[in-house]
Design an enzyme around this catalytic site. Structure first.
Site, PDB file in Angstrom:
ATOM      1  CE  LYS A 279     -29.427  35.547  22.447  1.00 44.56           C
ATOM      2  NZ  LYS A 279     -29.384  34.150  21.736  1.00 44.56           N
TER       3      LYS A 279
HETATM    4  O1  G3P Z   1     -31.124  30.154  23.184  1.00 43.18           O
HETATM    5  C1  G3P Z   1     -29.813  29.820  23.453  1.00 43.18           C
HETATM    6  C2  G3P Z   1     -29.114  28.361  23.162  1.00 43.18           C
HETATM    7  O2  G3P Z   1     -29.047  28.570  20.855  1.00 43.18           O
HETATM    8  C3  G3P Z   1     -28.521  28.013  22.943  1.00 43.18           C
HETATM    9  O3  G3P Z   1     -29.060  26.224  23.009  1.00 43.18           O
HETATM   10  O4  G3P Z   1     -28.749  23.853  22.964  1.00 43.18           O
HETATM   11  O5  G3P Z   1     -26.479  24.691  21.721  1.00 43.18           O
HETATM   12  O6  G3P Z   1     -27.231  25.109  24.455  1.00 43.18           O
HETATM   13  P1  G3P Z   1     -27.668  25.202  23.169  1.00 43.18           P
END
Ligand code: G3P
Length: 239
Positions: free
Chosen positions: A102
């Site tokens: 990534k």
């Molecule tokens: O896949 C990306 C994710 O981990 C981010 O999620 O909920 O932290 O915006 P969030």
């Protein structure tokens, strides 16, 4: 099972009519075991925040994750300079054949994506917040691009519109980069991402678990079992 290199993926017809894949967005081994046990988890995404929560070195945690889920496992570089990202990406790719490297959607990240992709290493370009950025990821040969739906919603935009836009642009131009709906926060996000044609939705275990829920399923099953018991279950022996 051996996963394809970027080049094999681009040459394959696999994307035609491919089903939406469900990934778990966690590095927690207990959560991964629970989700994997349902038999519907196709891969895993991690990021530095999720890895740091578990407290184990990245390489060790990724190896353990690869033992639980047999599918694409995204492991993120933490360098910010292209050359270092490439070195880090090569090390990560060597950990296991399922590892997808990534890289963030920065100038250096795109440069590293281009180099790694040309080497046949599969790259998930993360932190994508616009269609313009998604075009850069596809041009660099990314295997996956990760637009963050929830974080766009958080700032008052409609994250799902970005998924629709990228899917449409990639289709028009025949890009084989897979669109992964990230930062998914609810079952509605999952369903809308599938309806928009996203190839993958990654979600926390909590959201995957919520997909099962419907009150009419619970009510219906309760009634079926009561009706069955009335006729076929032996009456308790008196006394
Ligand atoms: O896949 C990306 C994710 O981990 C981010 O999620 O909920 O932290 O915006 P969030």
């Amino acid at each position: 099972m051996a996963y394809p290199t970027s080049q094999e993926w681009y040459n394959s017809e696999e994307l035609e009519g491919a089903n939406v894949k469900f990934f778990l967005d966690t590095a927690n081994l207990d959560e991964l075991k629970k989700g994997a046990d349902w038999g519907i988890v196709d891969g895993v995404t991690t990021n530095p925040t999720l890895i740091a929560k578990e407290g184990r070195p990245l390489e060790d945690q990724i190896r353990l994750i690869c033992e639980i889920v047999d599918g694409d496992i995204s492991a993120e570089v933490v360098s910010t300079e292209a050359g270092q990202m490439v070195r880090e990406g090569r090390e990560l790719a060597r950990l296991h054949h399922n590892v997808v490297v990534k890289c963030p959607l920065t100038r250096d990240g795109i440069k590293a994506t281009s180099t790694l992709s040309k080497d046949g290493i599969r790259v998930n370009v993360t932190l994508c917040f616009s269609a313009a950025q998604a075009l850069l990821a596809a041009k660099a040969g990314a295997y996956i691009v990760s637009p963050f739906v929830g974080r766009l919603d958080d700032i008052g935009w409609t994250g799902m519109d970005l998924i629709k836009s990228i899917v449409n642009i990639y289709k028009i131009h025949g890009f084989k980069t897979q669109v992964l709906a990230a930062s998914v926060r609810s079952p509605t996000h999952v369903v809308d991402a599938a309806a928009a044609g996203a190839h993958i939705a990654t979600m926390p275990l909590k959201v995957l678990d919520m997909l099962f829920n419907h009150p009419l399923t619970d009510k219906g099953l309760d009634q079926f079992l009561k009706d069955w018991a009335k006729v076929f279950q032996e009456a308790p022996v008196a006394g």
